[in-house]
Motif scaffolding. Structure first.
Motif, PDB file in Angstrom:
ATOM      1  N   THR A 108       0.811  -1.214   0.000  1.00  0.00           N
ATOM      2  CA  THR A 108       0.000   0.000   0.000  1.00  0.00           C
ATOM      3  C   THR A 108       0.848   1.269   0.000  1.00  0.00           C
ATOM      4  O   THR A 108       1.951   1.294   0.528  1.00  0.00           O
ATOM      5  CB  THR A 108      -0.931  -0.031   1.239  1.00  0.00           C
ATOM      6  OG1 THR A 108      -1.742  -1.209   1.160  1.00  0.00           O
ATOM      7  CG2 THR A 108      -1.823   1.183   1.325  1.00  0.00           C
ATOM      8  N   LEU A 109       0.279   2.312  -0.593  1.00  0.00           N
ATOM      9  CA  LEU A 109       0.845   3.658  -0.585  1.00  0.00           C
ATOM     10  C   LEU A 109      -0.002   4.481   0.370  1.00  0.00           C
ATOM     11  O   LEU A 109      -1.228   4.393   0.337  1.00  0.00           O
ATOM     12  CB  LEU A 109       0.775   4.229  -2.003  1.00  0.00           C
ATOM     13  CG  LEU A 109       1.072   5.704  -2.246  1.00  0.00           C
ATOM     14  CD1 LEU A 109       2.510   6.017  -1.899  1.00  0.00           C
ATOM     15  CD2 LEU A 109       0.797   6.042  -3.711  1.00  0.00           C
ATOM     16  N   PHE A 110       0.631   5.276   1.241  1.00  0.00           N
ATOM     17  CA  PHE A 110      -0.104   6.083   2.210  1.00  0.00           C
ATOM     18  C   PHE A 110       0.537   7.448   2.359  1.00  0.00           C
ATOM     19  O   PHE A 110       1.765   7.574   2.442  1.00  0.00           O
ATOM     20  CB  PHE A 110      -0.109   5.400   3.588  1.00  0.00           C
ATOM     21  CG  PHE A 110      -0.658   6.275   4.691  1.00  0.00           C
ATOM     22  CD1 PHE A 110      -2.021   6.372   4.908  1.00  0.00           C
ATOM     23  CD2 PHE A 110       0.195   7.033   5.494  1.00  0.00           C
ATOM     24  CE1 PHE A 110      -2.539   7.200   5.917  1.00  0.00           C
ATOM     25  CE2 PHE A 110      -0.304   7.859   6.489  1.00  0.00           C
ATOM     26  CZ  PHE A 110      -1.674   7.932   6.701  1.00  0.00           C
ATOM     27  N   TYR A 111      -0.317   8.460   2.399  1.00  0.00           N
ATOM     28  CA  TYR A 111       0.131   9.772   2.866  1.00  0.00           C
ATOM     29  C   TYR A 111      -1.075  10.558   3.349  1.00  0.00           C
ATOM     30  O   TYR A 111      -2.219  10.232   3.048  1.00  0.00           O
ATOM     31  CB  TYR A 111       0.940  10.525   1.797  1.00  0.00           C
ATOM     32  CG  TYR A 111       0.156  11.367   0.832  1.00  0.00           C
ATOM     33  CD1 TYR A 111      -0.030  12.728   1.063  1.00  0.00           C
ATOM     34  CD2 TYR A 111      -0.383  10.827  -0.332  1.00  0.00           C
ATOM     35  CE1 TYR A 111      -0.739  13.519   0.162  1.00  0.00           C
ATOM     36  CE2 TYR A 111      -1.087  11.607  -1.232  1.00  0.00           C
ATOM     37  CZ  TYR A 111      -1.258  12.948  -0.975  1.00  0.00           C
ATOM     38  OH  TYR A 111      -1.961  13.730  -1.858  1.00  0.00           O
ATOM     39  N   ASN A 112      -0.816  11.593   4.133  1.00  0.00           N
ATOM     40  CA  ASN A 112      -1.860  12.471   4.645  1.00  0.00           C
ATOM     41  C   ASN A 112      -2.060  13.622   3.668  1.00  0.00           C
ATOM     42  O   ASN A 112      -1.112  14.325   3.322  1.00  0.00           O
ATOM     43  CB  ASN A 112      -1.482  13.003   6.028  1.00  0.00           C
ATOM     44  CG  ASN A 112      -1.696  11.969   7.105  1.00  0.00           C
ATOM     45  OD1 ASN A 112      -2.795  11.469   7.274  1.00  0.00           O
ATOM     46  ND2 ASN A 112      -0.637  11.637   7.827  1.00  0.00           N
ATOM     47  N   TYR A 113      -3.310  13.805   3.244  1.00  0.00           N
ATOM     48  CA  TYR A 113      -3.642  14.782   2.215  1.00  0.00           C
ATOM     49  C   TYR A 113      -3.324  16.215   2.620  1.00  0.00           C
ATOM     50  O   TYR A 113      -2.761  16.976   1.838  1.00  0.00           O
ATOM     51  CB  TYR A 113      -5.132  14.657   1.860  1.00  0.00           C
ATOM     52  CG  TYR A 113      -5.596  15.652   0.843  1.00  0.00           C
ATOM     53  CD1 TYR A 113      -5.207  15.542  -0.488  1.00  0.00           C
ATOM     54  CD2 TYR A 113      -6.428  16.705   1.195  1.00  0.00           C
ATOM     55  CE1 TYR A 113      -5.632  16.446  -1.437  1.00  0.00           C
ATOM     56  CE2 TYR A 113      -6.865  17.621   0.247  1.00  0.00           C
ATOM     57  CZ  TYR A 113      -6.456  17.491  -1.065  1.00  0.00           C
ATOM     58  OH  TYR A 113      -6.875  18.391  -2.007  1.00  0.00           O
ATOM     59  N   ASN A 114      -3.703  16.602   3.806  1.00  0.00           N
ATOM     60  CA  ASN A 114      -3.522  17.984   4.236  1.00  0.00           C
ATOM     61  C   ASN A 114      -2.069  18.237   4.617  1.00  0.00           C
ATOM     62  O   ASN A 114      -1.543  17.616   5.524  1.00  0.00           O
ATOM     63  CB  ASN A 114      -4.448  18.287   5.412  1.00  0.00           C
ATOM     64  CG  ASN A 114      -5.893  18.206   5.005  1.00  0.00           C
ATOM     65  OD1 ASN A 114      -6.360  18.995   4.203  1.00  0.00           O
ATOM     66  ND2 ASN A 114      -6.599  17.221   5.534  1.00  0.00           N
ATOM     67  N   THR A 115      -1.453  19.168   3.908  1.00  0.00           N
ATOM     68  CA  THR A 115      -0.042  19.448   4.171  1.00  0.00           C
ATOM     69  C   THR A 115       0.146  20.429   5.314  1.00  0.00           C
ATOM     70  O   THR A 115       1.251  20.585   5.808  1.00  0.00           O
ATOM     71  CB  THR A 115       0.650  19.997   2.904  1.00  0.00           C
ATOM     72  OG1 THR A 115      -0.028  21.178   2.477  1.00  0.00           O
ATOM     73  CG2 THR A 115       0.644  18.957   1.809  1.00  0.00           C
ATOM     74  N   SER A 116      -0.927  21.066   5.737  1.00  0.00           N
ATOM     75  CA  SER A 116      -0.864  21.959   6.895  1.00  0.00           C
ATOM     76  C   SER A 116      -0.936  21.124   8.164  1.00  0.00           C
ATOM     77  O   SER A 116      -1.608  20.096   8.200  1.00  0.00           O
ATOM     78  CB  SER A 116      -2.039  22.942   6.886  1.00  0.00           C
ATOM     79  OG  SER A 116      -2.015  23.718   5.735  1.00  0.00           O
TER      80      SER A 116
END
Length: 182
Positions: free
Chosen positions: A78-86
């Motif tokens: 799986t690929l994961f990251y958090n959308y909100n960069t703030s």
């Protein structure tokens, strides 16, 4: 320098080795030094995060006590990251403003991730996240999608697993979603 250099997404070592290339799009970014890659590496190393346990249970359709439950295998594909960069102001459950959620940088990074990693499916965590992203997608019933460089990714969302979440309520929907051709 790539726009992706500002954060470190989790890219499982077996990502892309299966028909479904799954992107899980989280919501919360609390700390500049604790990158998304570190979050999932901590989960794989046994760091208990109920949010991620509930997510994996929903996708796999198995309780974490089931002998065939394989969270490590899931995250390796799986690929994961958090959308909100703030960064969230003040920690968990303090909502970001809609203006912050709609910041152009968030969409720009998403498009760059989609172009680089070419996921077939994306599960968005949380309705707030969904409402931030869905305006940029095309509705292609029963899911939304986006096509970048002639590659289509389909999107679905689940309620955020951190609050009032029962994995059994989402397993059927996710199973059907992940069985769809992108």
């Amino acid at each position: 320098m790539s726009i992706l250099d500002s954060f470190e997404a989790w890219v499982g070592p077996n990502y892309g080795s299966t028909k479904v290339r799954l992107l899980v799009l989280g919501e919360s970014r609390y700390d500049e030094d604790y990158h998304d890659r570190h979050i999932i590496q901590g989960v794989i190393n046994g760091g208990g995060k109920a949010t991620f346990t509930k997510l994996v249970q929903a996708v796999l359709g198995r309780h974490h006590s089931d002998p065939e439950y394989d969270a490590v295998g899931f995250w390796k594909r799986t690929l994961f990251y958090n959308y909100n960069t703030s960064f969230y102001p003040g920690g968990p459950r303090v909502p970001l403003s809609q203006k912050t959620r709609l910041a152009p940088r968030n969409q720009e990074i998403l498009c760059t991730v989609l172009k680089r990693y070419r996921p077939t499916h994306c599960i968005i965590l949380g309705k707030g996240n969904w409402l931030s992203i869905s305006p940029f997608l095309q509705q292609s019933s029963p899911y939304y999608s986006i096509t970048i460089d002639q590659h289509r990714t389909i999107f679905s969302y689940i309620n955020h697993p951190s609050v009032g979440f029962r994995y059994q309520d989402w397993t059927g929907n996710l199973s059907e979603f992940l069985s769809r051709e992108s």
